[in-house]
Design a protein around this motif. Structure first.
Motif, PDB file in Angstrom:
ATOM      1  N   LEU A 255      -7.293  -5.697  10.489  1.00 38.75           N
ATOM      2  CA  LEU A 255      -8.052  -6.532   9.542  1.00 38.75           C
ATOM      3  C   LEU A 255      -7.247  -6.773   8.275  1.00 38.75           C
ATOM      4  O   LEU A 255      -6.518  -5.868   7.849  1.00 38.75           O
ATOM      5  CB  LEU A 255      -9.351  -5.818   9.165  1.00 38.75           C
ATOM      6  CG  LEU A 255     -10.610  -6.214   9.915  1.00 38.75           C
ATOM      7  CD1 LEU A 255     -11.786  -5.428   9.374  1.00 38.75           C
ATOM      8  CD2 LEU A 255     -10.893  -7.703   9.801  1.00 38.75           C
TER       9      LEU A 255
ATOM     10  N   MET B 151      -5.809 -11.621   9.799  1.00 37.09           N
ATOM     11  CA  MET B 151      -6.055 -10.724  10.939  1.00 37.09           C
ATOM     12  C   MET B 151      -4.876 -10.767  11.916  1.00 37.09           C
ATOM     13  O   MET B 151      -4.241 -11.807  12.078  1.00 37.09           O
ATOM     14  CB  MET B 151      -7.337 -11.163  11.663  1.00 37.09           C
ATOM     15  CG  MET B 151      -7.893 -10.095  12.586  1.00 37.09           C
ATOM     16  SD  MET B 151      -9.298 -10.646  13.584  1.00 37.09           S
ATOM     17  CE  MET B 151     -10.600 -10.751  12.376  1.00 37.09           C
TER      18      MET B 151
ATOM     19  N   CYS C 103      -9.769  -0.234  11.134  1.00 37.25           N
ATOM     20  CA  CYS C 103      -9.142  -1.535  11.456  1.00 37.25           C
ATOM     21  C   CYS C 103      -8.187  -1.935  10.334  1.00 37.25           C
ATOM     22  O   CYS C 103      -7.090  -2.432  10.592  1.00 37.25           O
ATOM     23  CB  CYS C 103     -10.197  -2.625  11.634  1.00 37.25           C
ATOM     24  SG  CYS C 103     -11.097  -2.485  13.170  1.00 37.25           S
ATOM     25  N   ARG C 104      -8.599  -1.717   9.100  1.00 43.85           N
ATOM     26  CA  ARG C 104      -7.733  -2.068   7.969  1.00 43.85           C
ATOM     27  C   ARG C 104      -6.485  -1.185   7.965  1.00 43.85           C
ATOM     28  O   ARG C 104      -5.371  -1.677   7.859  1.00 43.85           O
ATOM     29  CB  ARG C 104      -8.484  -1.899   6.638  1.00 43.85           C
ATOM     30  CG  ARG C 104      -9.447  -3.045   6.380  1.00 43.85           C
ATOM     31  CD  ARG C 104     -10.108  -2.908   5.004  1.00 43.85           C
ATOM     32  NE  ARG C 104     -11.434  -3.442   5.061  1.00 43.85           N
ATOM     33  CZ  ARG C 104     -12.566  -2.731   5.001  1.00 43.85           C
ATOM     34  NH1 ARG C 104     -12.532  -1.428   4.796  1.00 43.85           N
ATOM     35  NH2 ARG C 104     -13.736  -3.316   5.110  1.00 43.85           N
ATOM     36  N   SER C 105      -6.693   0.130   8.118  1.00 47.19           N
ATOM     37  CA  SER C 105      -5.529   1.024   8.027  1.00 47.19           C
ATOM     38  C   SER C 105      -4.576   0.842   9.204  1.00 47.19           C
ATOM     39  O   SER C 105      -3.423   1.238   9.143  1.00 47.19           O
ATOM     40  CB  SER C 105      -5.972   2.492   7.907  1.00 47.19           C
ATOM     41  OG  SER C 105      -6.680   2.883   9.050  1.00 47.19           O
TER      42      SER C 105
ATOM     43  N   ARG D  96     -14.429  -0.208  10.360  1.00 48.44           N
ATOM     44  CA  ARG D  96     -13.764  -1.269   9.571  1.00 48.44           C
ATOM     45  C   ARG D  96     -12.569  -0.686   8.830  1.00 48.44           C
ATOM     46  O   ARG D  96     -11.502  -1.277   8.805  1.00 48.44           O
ATOM     47  CB  ARG D  96     -14.729  -1.861   8.537  1.00 48.44           C
ATOM     48  CG  ARG D  96     -15.743  -2.790   9.120  1.00 48.44           C
ATOM     49  CD  ARG D  96     -16.529  -3.458   7.977  1.00 48.44           C
ATOM     50  NE  ARG D  96     -17.801  -3.912   8.485  1.00 48.44           N
ATOM     51  CZ  ARG D  96     -18.983  -3.372   8.185  1.00 48.44           C
ATOM     52  NH1 ARG D  96     -19.073  -2.364   7.323  1.00 48.44           N
ATOM     53  NH2 ARG D  96     -20.085  -3.848   8.725  1.00 48.44           N
ATOM     54  N   GLU D  97     -12.778   0.483   8.222  1.00 52.32           N
ATOM     55  CA  GLU D  97     -11.680   1.131   7.486  1.00 52.32           C
ATOM     56  C   GLU D  97     -10.501   1.390   8.420  1.00 52.32           C
ATOM     57  O   GLU D  97      -9.346   1.175   8.056  1.00 52.32           O
ATOM     58  CB  GLU D  97     -12.132   2.479   6.899  1.00 52.32           C
ATOM     59  CG  GLU D  97     -13.002   2.352   5.664  1.00 52.32           C
ATOM     60  CD  GLU D  97     -13.698   3.683   5.327  1.00 52.32           C
ATOM     61  OE1 GLU D  97     -13.264   4.746   5.824  1.00 52.32           O
ATOM     62  OE2 GLU D  97     -14.694   3.637   4.577  1.00 52.32           O
TER      63      GLU D  97
END
Ligand code: DC
Length: 225
Positions: free
Chosen positions: A225, A1, A219-221, A216-217
């Motif tokens: 995350l 993270m 945050c990943r992109s 969440r997606e």
């Protein structure tokens, strides 16, 4: 993270910002900052002073006498006004109205904007409000503009009121929501606006878990995350 990050969530009333922001902060083990609560605390302060809330000069002069601070108990935000815990008091309709009127004044916004910036500089935060991506945290790693149609937001509010045993009028609720949107978007200072680099997330056809999954997606992109 990512080591230090700020997430800004803005959008109109009733889009589910606080519910989602709280859940996201929990998942990311970071601090949830509800900026509406801060405006409500100042609203309570001005009301208790007996000020005419339409008197911008009087309200602006009084603001220096108020100190708003936050603390967290088991991850839940508590709001203090000059040292007094006002977390329950600020939830009243009256406090919301006072916040809505006095949050239009630059002197009021200046005080809280600085406090919000300071918090975000120190901690990883998910901060929700109206002007977080546009004014408070222009460099946030992720900005989300969470919205839903006025019909969907109205229906959610309608169900909440019915569950409380009230007898609400759906078309009245929707009309009120549309009127409040118009007010929030057209005010001169820090109007509700989707920042240029904010991700639009429409929750009209999603349940809470669906919205959370989209978050969440994002945050990943965005490398969080
Ligand atoms: O989200 P809320 O209902 O708790 O917000 C209370 C009032 O504060 C609402 O009228 C909008 C205002 N507000 C604001 O002007 N800027 C923010 N960042 C958050 C809330």
């Amino acid at each position: 993270m990512m080591e230090h990050f700020n997430i800004a969530i803005d959008g109109p009333a009733g889009a589910g910002k606080s519910t989602l922001a709280k859940k996201l902060a929990q998942e990311l083990s970071c601090v949830y900052v509800d900026t509406g609560a801060m405006y409500r605390a100042l609203g309570v302060y001005f009301s208790r002073l007996g000020l005419d809330l339409a008197d911008e000069a009087a309200v602006s002069e009084a603001v220096s006498g108020a100190t708003v601070s936050l603390s967290y108990q088991d991850g839940v935000q508590q709001v203090f006004l000059n040292g007094e815990d006002v977390s329950a008091v600020i939830r009243s309709e009256e406090a919301g109205l006072a916040a809505s009127r006095t949050s239009a004044y630059p002197a009021v916004r200046a005080q809280l904007t600085q406090l919000q910036k300071d918090l975000a500089a120190k901690e990883n935060v998910v901060m929700d409000g109206r002007d977080i991506g546009s004014v408070v945290l222009p460099d946030a790693q992720l900005k989300i503009y969470l919205t839903a149609s006025s019909r969907v937001r109205g229906s959610r509010r309608f169900e909440e009121l019915k569950a409380k045993g009230e007898n609400p009028d759906l078309s009245r609720i929707i009309a009120d929501i549309e009127q409040r949107d118009e007010q929030d978007k057209t005010r001169k200072v820090a109007p509700l606006i989707q920042a240029e680099d904010a991700e639009l997330l429409d929750s009209s056809d999603l349940d809470i878990n669906g919205v959370l999954e989209r978050m969440r997606e994002l945050c990943r992109s965005h490398g969080i995350l």
